[in-house]
Write a protein that holds these residues in place. Structure first.
Motif, PDB file in Angstrom:
ATOM      1  N   ILE A   1       0.841  -1.210   0.000  1.00 32.26           N
ATOM      2  CA  ILE A   1       0.000   0.000   0.000  1.00 32.26           C
ATOM      3  C   ILE A   1       0.870   1.252   0.000  1.00 32.26           C
ATOM      4  CG2 ILE A   1      -1.557   1.432   1.382  1.00 32.26           C
ATOM      5  CD1 ILE A   1      -2.775  -1.153   2.453  1.00 32.26           C
ATOM      6  N   TYR A   2       1.840   1.307   0.900  1.00 35.51           N
ATOM      7  CA  TYR A   2       2.653   2.519   1.018  1.00 35.51           C
ATOM      8  C   TYR A   2       3.532   2.719  -0.205  1.00 35.51           C
ATOM      9  CZ  TYR A   2       1.013   3.843   5.584  1.00 35.51           C
ATOM     10  OH  TYR A   2       0.214   4.277   6.614  1.00 35.51           O
ATOM     11  N   SER A   3       4.057   1.658  -0.762  1.00 35.24           N
ATOM     12  CA  SER A   3       4.866   1.770  -1.968  1.00 35.24           C
ATOM     13  C   SER A   3       4.029   2.306  -3.130  1.00 35.24           C
ATOM     14  CB  SER A   3       5.451   0.401  -2.318  1.00 35.24           C
ATOM     15  OG  SER A   3       6.124   0.450  -3.543  1.00 35.24           O
ATOM     16  N   ALA A   4       2.851   1.737  -3.332  1.00 36.88           N
ATOM     17  CA  ALA A   4       1.988   2.169  -4.432  1.00 36.88           C
ATOM     18  C   ALA A   4       1.445   3.577  -4.206  1.00 36.88           C
ATOM     19  CB  ALA A   4       0.841   1.172  -4.608  1.00 36.88           C
ATOM     20  N   THR A   5       1.174   3.936  -2.967  1.00 35.49           N
ATOM     21  CA  THR A   5       0.674   5.277  -2.659  1.00 35.49           C
ATOM     22  C   THR A   5       1.757   6.321  -2.919  1.00 35.49           C
ATOM     23  OG1 THR A   5      -0.865   4.415  -1.009  1.00 35.49           O
ATOM     24  CG2 THR A   5      -0.298   6.742  -0.849  1.00 35.49           C
ATOM     25  N   ALA A   6       2.976   6.052  -2.467  1.00 36.18           N
ATOM     26  CA  ALA A   6       4.079   7.002  -2.637  1.00 36.18           C
ATOM     27  C   ALA A   6       4.423   7.221  -4.103  1.00 36.18           C
ATOM     28  CB  ALA A   6       5.311   6.524  -1.880  1.00 36.18           C
ATOM     29  N   SER A   7       4.237   6.193  -4.919  1.00 39.37           N
ATOM     30  CA  SER A   7       4.575   6.317  -6.341  1.00 39.37           C
ATOM     31  C   SER A   7       3.407   6.837  -7.172  1.00 39.37           C
ATOM     32  CB  SER A   7       5.030   4.966  -6.886  1.00 39.37           C
ATOM     33  OG  SER A   7       3.940   4.050  -6.872  1.00 39.37           O
ATOM     34  N   GLY A   8       2.261   7.066  -6.529  1.00 36.69           N
ATOM     35  CA  GLY A   8       1.103   7.573  -7.248  1.00 36.69           C
ATOM     36  C   GLY A   8       0.305   6.508  -7.975  1.00 36.69           C
ATOM     37  N   GLU A   9       0.632   5.233  -7.744  1.00 36.67           N
ATOM     38  CA  GLU A   9      -0.055   4.141  -8.432  1.00 36.67           C
ATOM     39  C   GLU A   9      -1.381   3.767  -7.787  1.00 36.67           C
ATOM     40  OE1 GLU A   9       2.580   0.773  -8.728  1.00 36.67           O
ATOM     41  OE2 GLU A   9       4.271   2.084  -9.139  1.00 36.67           O
ATOM     42  N   MET A  10      -1.648   4.285  -6.584  1.00 38.85           N
ATOM     43  CA  MET A  10      -2.842   3.875  -5.852  1.00 38.85           C
ATOM     44  C   MET A  10      -3.565   5.089  -5.297  1.00 38.85           C
ATOM     45  SD  MET A  10      -3.037   1.177  -2.702  1.00 38.85           S
ATOM     46  CE  MET A  10      -2.616  -0.199  -3.776  1.00 38.85           C
ATOM     47  N   ALA A  11      -4.894   5.083  -5.437  1.00 39.52           N
ATOM     48  CA  ALA A  11      -5.745   6.125  -4.861  1.00 39.52           C
ATOM     49  C   ALA A  11      -6.451   5.522  -3.654  1.00 39.52           C
ATOM     50  CB  ALA A  11      -6.750   6.619  -5.888  1.00 39.52           C
ATOM     51  N   VAL A  12      -5.916   5.769  -2.463  1.00 41.82           N
ATOM     52  CA  VAL A  12      -6.400   5.071  -1.266  1.00 41.82           C
ATOM     53  C   VAL A  12      -7.835   5.428  -0.893  1.00 41.82           C
ATOM     54  CG1 VAL A  12      -4.089   4.756  -0.330  1.00 41.82           C
ATOM     55  CG2 VAL A  12      -5.439   6.734   0.378  1.00 41.82           C
ATOM     56  N   LEU A  13      -8.312   6.572  -1.333  1.00 41.24           N
ATOM     57  CA  LEU A  13      -9.688   6.967  -1.038  1.00 41.24           C
ATOM     58  C   LEU A  13     -10.536   7.023  -2.303  1.00 41.24           C
ATOM     59  CD1 LEU A  13      -8.835   9.712   1.569  1.00 41.24           C
ATOM     60  CD2 LEU A  13      -9.867   7.479   2.022  1.00 41.24           C
ATOM     61  N   GLY A  14      -9.988   6.537  -3.396  1.00 44.60           N
ATOM     62  CA  GLY A  14     -10.699   6.579  -4.674  1.00 44.60           C
ATOM     63  C   GLY A  14     -11.008   5.191  -5.178  1.00 44.60           C
ATOM     64  N   GLU A  15     -10.647   4.968  -6.421  1.00 44.37           N
ATOM     65  CA  GLU A  15     -11.022   3.711  -7.080  1.00 44.37           C
ATOM     66  C   GLU A  15     -10.372   2.474  -6.458  1.00 44.37           C
ATOM     67  OE1 GLU A  15      -7.607   5.507  -9.511  1.00 44.37           O
ATOM     68  OE2 GLU A  15      -9.466   6.289  -8.678  1.00 44.37           O
ATOM     69  N   ASP A  16      -9.301   2.639  -5.705  1.00 43.62           N
ATOM     70  CA  ASP A  16      -8.634   1.491  -5.093  1.00 43.62           C
ATOM     71  C   ASP A  16      -9.147   1.184  -3.686  1.00 43.62           C
ATOM     72  OD1 ASP A  16      -6.758   0.946  -7.254  1.00 43.62           O
ATOM     73  OD2 ASP A  16      -5.848   2.857  -6.694  1.00 43.62           O
ATOM     74  N   ALA A  17     -10.117   1.938  -3.211  1.00 42.89           N
ATOM     75  CA  ALA A  17     -10.589   1.795  -1.829  1.00 42.89           C
ATOM     76  C   ALA A  17     -11.096   0.386  -1.525  1.00 42.89           C
ATOM     77  CB  ALA A  17     -11.677   2.825  -1.531  1.00 42.89           C
TER      78      ALA A  17
END
Length: 129
Positions: A9-25
């Motif tokens: 999660i943190y790796s993908a969030t830091a690189s912009g690959e994951m939207a933790v409150l959006g489509e990836d929730a």
């Protein structure tokens, strides 16, 4: 493996690959936490002003300094994490649950602050007036 879940999660969030409150929730949050997030977004369509995973505006450059997993039950664990970003440091605990065979974040706690889902309930009530 809760450790791998959190690190991914943190790796993908830091690189912009994951939207933790959006489509990836759906793949990140427990059903109960997603319901709370959706209630808030329905009341406040402008969305969130910070990312709960880093308690910051922008997770670019976010790195994990420390991560300790403590299993709290057969389908629950606490992930005590300290992150670094831009010279700042945030320590918090991700309350994890296993749902449908996968780990999910059920809540986030930080010393001295309300838990994330308690904040969500407060923000939702304020947005609803």
């Amino acid at each position: 493996d809760p450790d791998a879940f959190v690190r991914n999660i943190y790796s993908a969030t830091a690189s912009g690959e994951m939207a933790v409150l959006g489509e990836d929730a759906r793949s990140l949050w427990s059903q109960a936490a997603r319901a709370d997030i959706e209630r808030y977004l329905a009341a406040a369509p402008e969305g969130f002003n910070s990312d709960p995973l880093c308690n910051c505006q922008d997770p670019d450059g976010l790195t994990i300094r420390d991560l300790t997993i403590t299993e709290t039950g057969p389908d629950s664990a606490d992930a005590a994490i300290t992150t670094l970003q831009g010279g700042g440091q945030v320590s918090q605990v991700l309350k994890l649950v296993r749902e449908e065979g996968s780990w999910r974040i059920d809540n986030i706690t930080r010393e001295g602050d309300p838990a994330f889902r308690d904040e969500l309930a407060q923000w939702t009530a304020e947005a609803q007036g």
